[in-house]
Design a protein around this motif. Structure first.
Motif, short mmCIF file in Angstrom:
data_model
loop_
_atom_site.label_atom_id
_atom_site.label_comp_id
_atom_site.label_asym_id
_atom_site.label_seq_id
_atom_site.Cartn_x
_atom_site.Cartn_y
_atom_site.Cartn_z
N ALA A 1 0.83 -1.21 0.00
CA ALA A 1 0.00 0.00 0.00
C ALA A 1 0.86 1.25 0.00
N HIS A 2 0.32 2.30 -0.59
CA HIS A 2 0.89 3.65 -0.59
C HIS A 2 2.41 3.66 -0.47
N ILE A 3 3.07 3.07 -1.48
CA ILE A 3 4.53 2.92 -1.43
C ILE A 3 5.25 4.27 -1.39
N ASP A 4 4.57 5.33 -1.81
CA ASP A 4 5.16 6.66 -1.85
C ASP A 4 4.96 7.46 -0.57
N ALA A 5 4.23 6.91 0.38
CA ALA A 5 3.96 7.63 1.63
C ALA A 5 5.24 7.80 2.44
N GLU A 6 5.36 8.94 3.10
CA GLU A 6 6.55 9.23 3.90
C GLU A 6 6.65 8.36 5.15
N ARG A 7 5.50 7.85 5.61
CA ARG A 7 5.47 6.97 6.78
C ARG A 7 4.61 5.77 6.45
N ASN A 8 4.90 4.67 7.12
CA ASN A 8 4.09 3.46 7.02
C ASN A 8 3.98 2.91 5.60
N SER A 9 5.06 2.95 4.88
CA SER A 9 5.10 2.33 3.55
C SER A 9 6.33 1.43 3.49
N ILE A 10 6.34 0.55 2.53
CA ILE A 10 7.49 -0.36 2.40
C ILE A 10 8.77 0.42 2.12
N ILE A 11 8.67 1.49 1.32
CA ILE A 11 9.87 2.27 1.02
C ILE A 11 10.31 3.08 2.23
N SER A 12 9.36 3.67 2.97
CA SER A 12 9.77 4.45 4.15
C SER A 12 10.35 3.57 5.24
N GLN A 13 9.94 2.31 5.29
CA GLN A 13 10.44 1.41 6.33
C GLN A 13 11.76 0.74 5.95
N GLY B 1 13.50 1.54 2.85
CA GLY B 1 14.32 2.40 2.00
C GLY B 1 14.28 2.01 0.53
N PHE B 2 13.64 0.91 0.22
CA PHE B 2 13.55 0.40 -1.15
C PHE B 2 12.49 -0.69 -1.19
N ILE B 3 12.19 -1.17 -2.38
CA ILE B 3 11.31 -2.33 -2.52
C ILE B 3 12.19 -3.50 -2.93
N PRO B 4 12.31 -4.49 -2.05
CA PRO B 4 13.16 -5.63 -2.40
C PRO B 4 12.55 -6.39 -3.56
N ASP B 5 13.30 -6.54 -4.62
CA ASP B 5 12.87 -7.26 -5.81
C ASP B 5 11.45 -6.84 -6.22
N HIS C 1 12.85 6.93 -8.49
CA HIS C 1 12.69 5.49 -8.29
C HIS C 1 12.68 4.79 -9.65
N LYS C 2 13.78 4.94 -10.36
CA LYS C 2 13.90 4.39 -11.71
C LYS C 2 13.68 2.88 -11.75
N GLU C 3 14.02 2.20 -10.66
CA GLU C 3 13.87 0.75 -10.61
C GLU C 3 12.42 0.30 -10.69
N LEU C 4 11.48 1.23 -10.52
CA LEU C 4 10.06 0.88 -10.56
C LEU C 4 9.41 1.20 -11.91
N ARG C 5 10.18 1.74 -12.83
CA ARG C 5 9.64 1.99 -14.17
C ARG C 5 9.21 0.67 -14.78
#
Length: 150
Positions: free
Chosen positions: A59-71, A73-77, A99-103
């Motif tokens: 959910a809400h990967i771009d959120a500053e808090r409570n997202s996989i990226i905020s927790q 720092g990246f999305i593993p694979d 976040h070029k890796e998500l293109r």
């Protein structure tokens, strides 16, 4: 439920955690605090979801808090997740600059509404053959002209 810390809810601060029936009648109260994070790591969570025929969309990967990226720092694979959830007002082109890796990933824009007034603020068009998780997965993977459009 078993992955939550054994901490009691504080109904005076967080409100009652109720289970309701289809007529909005309260049928039970949940005593354990549901606001806490799971103690499971990501691999365990994914395994549990798969074991129960579930489908994972962070959910809400771009959120500053409570997202996989905020927790993390990246999305593993990123390939592990056929689709990624984004907030209602995200400018996706700007986000993908950093976040070029998500293109090339499929995104779902949702309201993630915590208040009634926020319902419908974010939405996604799904071009699928029927409303099902299988079709959502095929659209996320861009198979046979099925697509997700934000």
């Amino acid at each position: 439920y078993d992955s939550l810390l054994p901490v009691a809810n504080d109904p005076d601060y967080f409100g009652d955690q109720v289970i309701i029936d289809e007529n909005e009648g309260i049928i039970n109260l949940v005593e354990r605090a549901l606001i806490n994070s799971s103690i499971w790591d990501l691999d365990t969570t994914l395994e549990m979801v798969r074991n129960h025929n579930g489908y994972c969309i962070p959910a809400h990967i771009d959120a500053e808090r409570n997202s996989i990226i905020s927790q993390l720092g990246f999305i593993p694979d990123p390939g592990v997740f056929p689709a990624l959830g984004i907030t209602a007002r995200l400018e996706i082109d700007e986000f993908l600059i950093s976040h070029k890796e998500l293109r090339g990933c499929s995104f779902l824009r949702c309201s993630d509404a915590h208040y009634l007034g926020d319902l419908g603020v974010g939405f996604t068009d799904l071009f699928v053959h029927e409303p099902s998780i299988r079709e959502l997965d095929l659209a996320a993977r861009k198979i046979d002209k099925r697509i997700i459009k934000i």
